[in-house]
Design an enzyme around this catalytic site. Structure first.
Site, PDB file in Angstrom:
ATOM      1  N   ASP A   1       7.075   2.755   4.263  1.00 20.31           N
ATOM      2  CA  ASP A   1       6.413   3.589   3.274  1.00 20.31           C
ATOM      3  C   ASP A   1       7.446   3.986   2.207  1.00 20.31           C
ATOM      4  O   ASP A   1       8.616   3.618   2.268  1.00 20.31           O
ATOM      5  CB  ASP A   1       5.759   4.802   3.948  1.00 20.31           C
ATOM      6  CG  ASP A   1       4.595   5.349   3.144  1.00 20.31           C
ATOM      7  OD1 ASP A   1       3.648   5.898   3.727  1.00 20.31           O
ATOM      8  OD2 ASP A   1       4.623   5.201   1.887  1.00 20.31           O
TER       9      ASP A   1
ATOM     10  N   GLU B   1      -2.339  13.180  -0.080  1.00 20.89           N
ATOM     11  CA  GLU B   1      -1.264  13.327   0.894  1.00 20.89           C
ATOM     12  C   GLU B   1      -1.003  14.787   1.245  1.00 20.89           C
ATOM     13  O   GLU B   1      -1.938  15.587   1.321  1.00 20.89           O
ATOM     14  CB  GLU B   1      -0.014  12.599   0.375  1.00 20.89           C
ATOM     15  CG  GLU B   1      -0.276  11.116   0.123  1.00 20.89           C
ATOM     16  CD  GLU B   1       0.980  10.306  -0.072  1.00 20.89           C
ATOM     17  OE1 GLU B   1       1.018   9.478  -0.991  1.00 20.89           O
ATOM     18  OE2 GLU B   1       1.932  10.482   0.712  1.00 20.89           O
TER      19      GLU B   1
HETATM   20  C1  GLC Z   1       2.627   6.868  -0.329  1.00 20.24           C
HETATM   21  C2  GLC Z   1       1.692   6.741   0.858  1.00 20.24           C
HETATM   22  C3  GLC Z   1       1.240   5.330   1.123  1.00 20.24           C
HETATM   23  C4  GLC Z   1       1.227   4.529  -0.168  1.00 20.24           C
HETATM   24  C5  GLC Z   1       2.652   4.431  -0.677  1.00 20.24           C
HETATM   25  C6  GLC Z   1       2.726   3.704  -2.021  1.00 20.24           C
HETATM   26  O1  GLC Z   1       3.576   7.866  -0.078  1.00 20.24           O
HETATM   27  O2  GLC Z   1       2.121   7.290   2.090  1.00 20.24           O
HETATM   28  O3  GLC Z   1      -0.067   5.409   1.710  1.00 20.24           O
HETATM   29  O4  GLC Z   1       0.707   3.227   0.085  1.00 20.24           O
HETATM   30  O5  GLC Z   1       3.276   5.701  -0.789  1.00 20.24           O
HETATM   31  O6  GLC Z   1       2.076   4.427  -3.010  1.00 20.24           O
END
Ligand code: GLC
Length: 602
Positions: free
Chosen positions: A286, A486
């Site tokens: 991530d 988030e």
């Molecule tokens: C974010 C999320 C993830 C996402 C990634 C790219 O923090 O946790 O779900 O795909 O970063 O944006």
């Protein structure tokens, strides 16, 4: 005319095991690469972190992503396609001319693109209980993503959400592992189509592995504390189903299991996901997630690579710390020092190259401009409207006040969310967090949809506080959560705000029947609101096609939605999930009313 390849749903996706055409080509190319070129393929740089486009060739960078807010200046479909093609031209200047693979969070439509169709977030799709419709929605999203050249969506989230206090609840289909598994696999099939090399197929990404929705208190990026048997029972089924459906990538979760960060968990990533489940695709980190691991950047890289992660999302470029150039230099050092086996690098890069070959990127590295006119098309919106219809859950309908008559004196519509596309769409819409207002072109608000649906002789009035309700025949109150994404959406108290309750009190005081439509990313604590309305519809975060709400309101569609989350009476019940020992929610998992025959059509 959009030919829906839904019939392909039953067919398994061709790319599955080592030994496929893509694998043979990947092995041959791998044999020609230097160590530094191999490591470059393991780097995914955020668009805004790319210090110099020439770096794509100089460092043989494998991938670019656009995080939630990493957009080009021109966010039209053409603007995105131009950006994609420009980056690809730079990448193809590398010695071995290996194309980049571009990833984005197209999580409810191609949601960073102006004019794209925005579908209901997964919590609404979960209420449809309709895997074929979920697959169709993903197929359309893939088509709109492919139209801009982009090859990879970081979706579906196959989070099994066990605590609604989590700000990412709405990204999950359900609290129930089996329902998540069924709908997650459908989305994978929709995104990846029958052949990854198909003109509108894109790589899917099951996320976030493992146990992201099970953290204590629903804390985002928190700690999931349970024994292995519980972890496997609750959170593994969606990944088993996604791997069986041929998912080409899996994203590791920021969260921890029993105190160990998932990005450091070699057992679950390498032994369980890659070994036991036989996952042959790309494991991606991530967003800068390895920087949460113990030690310095070199320690973090070693831990993440040796845990089995194949590609690393790096949102920082030189001269910032933890940047993509340092990553390449430090990982090369780790291999030369024997701290990371070159066989681990080869495993990662072979997986990455195999996917690039399967996608047809070497043959067709640029956007297919013929697809651009499909973005936001009427045919796509028609399917999104059907998703909205089937996602709405009728929770209350006293005296059968619904469906409303199209021909009546006056309908008063009230509430800030009634005429707001941004609230209707929620987070991950044009911006990472989303926001109220007219954030995207081409959508229809619920108020606009009501005005379009009623008989010409019916008057529709609107205000935000329902002070204008007296004298109307019916009042429709539309209230909603302000968009979030988030951890920003983590909340300890899910009660409706006093200001919303006041709107409902104003509406009730008018004496006319009150229909309450709630736009939310999760079940909320209704309290007094339940008594202040005669009818209640949970509409979740329906996206751009507000007509789907009017279809249910006026009975053009008899609601079929069923709760995919248990609805708590009060915060003292949270977390509450189907299967709990003592289970007494306000509305149970699977609950949803229909119109009775006698009032189905008016
Ligand atoms: C974010 C999320 C993830 C996402 C990634 C790219 O923090 O946790 O779900 O795909 O970063 O944006």
């Amino acid at each position: 005319m959009l030919i829906m390849c839904v019939a392909c749903a039953a067919s398994a996706y061709e790319f599955r095991t080592a030994g496929s055409v893509g694998d043979v080509k990947a092995a041959a190319l791998l044999g020609r690469m230097t160590l530094r070129e191999k490591i470059g393929q393991m780097v995914q740089v955020d668009l805004l972190a790319l210090a110099d486009k020439e770096h794509l060739a100089r460092y043989a960078i494998g991938s670019v992503l656009s995080g939630g807010d990493s957009d080009p200046a021109d966010i039209s479909p053409k603007g995105w396609a131009d950006t994609y093609d420009e980056l690809q031209r730079y990448a193809l200047k590398s010695r071995l001319k290996i194309p980049i693979i571009y990833g984005i969070d197209a999580v409810h439509g191609h949601n960073n693109v102006n004019g794209a169709v925005i579908f209901p977030h997964n919590i609404g799709l979960g209420a449809t209980r309709n895997p074929r419709l979920v697959e169709q929605a993903a197929r359309i999203t893939a088509t709109e993503v492919a139209a801009t050249g982009i090859d990879w969506t970081f979706a579906p989230a196959v989070s099994v959400v066990r605590d609604e206090r989590w700000g990412r609840t709405y990204e999950g289909f359900s609290e129930d592992p089996e329902l998540v598994a069924e709908l997650g696999a459908a989305a994978v099939r929709g995104f990846q189509s029958r052949r990854l090399s198909g003109p509108t197929a894109i790589l899917a990404c099951a996320k976030h592995y493992l146990g992201d929705g099970g953290t204590a208190g629903g804390k985002d990026q928190g700690d999931t504390v349970c024994d292995e048997a519980t972890l496997r029972k609750l959170f593994l089924p969606p990944y088993q189903a996604a791997v069986k459906a041929g998912v080409g990538s899996v994203m590791v979760s920021f969260s921890s299991w029993n105190g160990l960060k998932m990005h450091a968990n070699r057992y679950l990533i390498t032994e369980v996901l890659k070994g036991e489940l036989g996952f042959q695709g790309i494991v991606i980190s991530d967003w800068a997630a390895i920087n949460q691991l113990p030690g310095d950047y070199k320690d973090q890289i070693r831990t993440g690579v040796n845990a089995g992660i194949d590609m690393f999302m790096i949102p920082d470029g030189p001269p910032k710390p933890n940047n993509y150039v340092q990553f390449i230099e430090l990982l090369e050092e780790l291999v030369r020092e024997g701290q990371v086996p070159e066989a681990r690098i080869d495993d990662a890069v072979r997986r990455i190259l195999r996917i690039k070959f399967e996608l047809g990127l070497f043959e067709r590295p640029f956007a297919d401009r013929k697809l651009l006119n499909l973005v936001g098309s009427a045919a796509h919106r028609k399917v999104a409207r059907e998703c909205v219809r089937q996602s709405l859950v009728l929770l209350k309908n006293d005296r059968n006040v619904l469906p409303l008559p199209k021909k009546t004196g006056r309908i008063h519509v009230a509430g800030t969310a009634a005429n707001d596309i941004g609230i209707q769409c929620g987070g991950w819409t044009i911006t990472w967090q989303g926001k109220p207002g007219n954030v995207i072109d081409g959508g229809t608000t619920i108020l606009q949809a009501i005005r379009r649906a009623v008989h010409p002789s019916t008057t529709v009035t609107y205000d935000t506080d329902a002070q204008g309700a007296p004298g109307a025949n019916f009042t429709v109150v539309v209230l909603g959560e302000k968009p979030y994404a988030e951890g920003v959406g983590d909340r300890q108290d899910l009660s409706l705000p006093e200001s919303d309750l006041q709107v409902l009190r104003n509406a009730k005081a008018s004496g006319a029947p009150v229909v309450f439509i709630l736009l939310s990313g999760r079940p909320l604590i209704l309290g007094e609101a339940l008594e202040l309305c005669d009818a209640l519809i949970a509409a979740w975060l329906p996206g751009t096609e507000g007509d789907g709400v009017a279809d249910v309101l006026f009975g053009d569609y008899n609601p079929t939605g069923k709760l995919s989350f248990s609805w708590p009476r009060s915060m003292s019940q949270v977390p509450i999930n189907v299967g709990d020992q003592s289970y007494d929610p306000l509305f149970p998992f699977g609950y949803g009313l229909r119109y009775t025959q006698k009032n189905a059509k008016r």
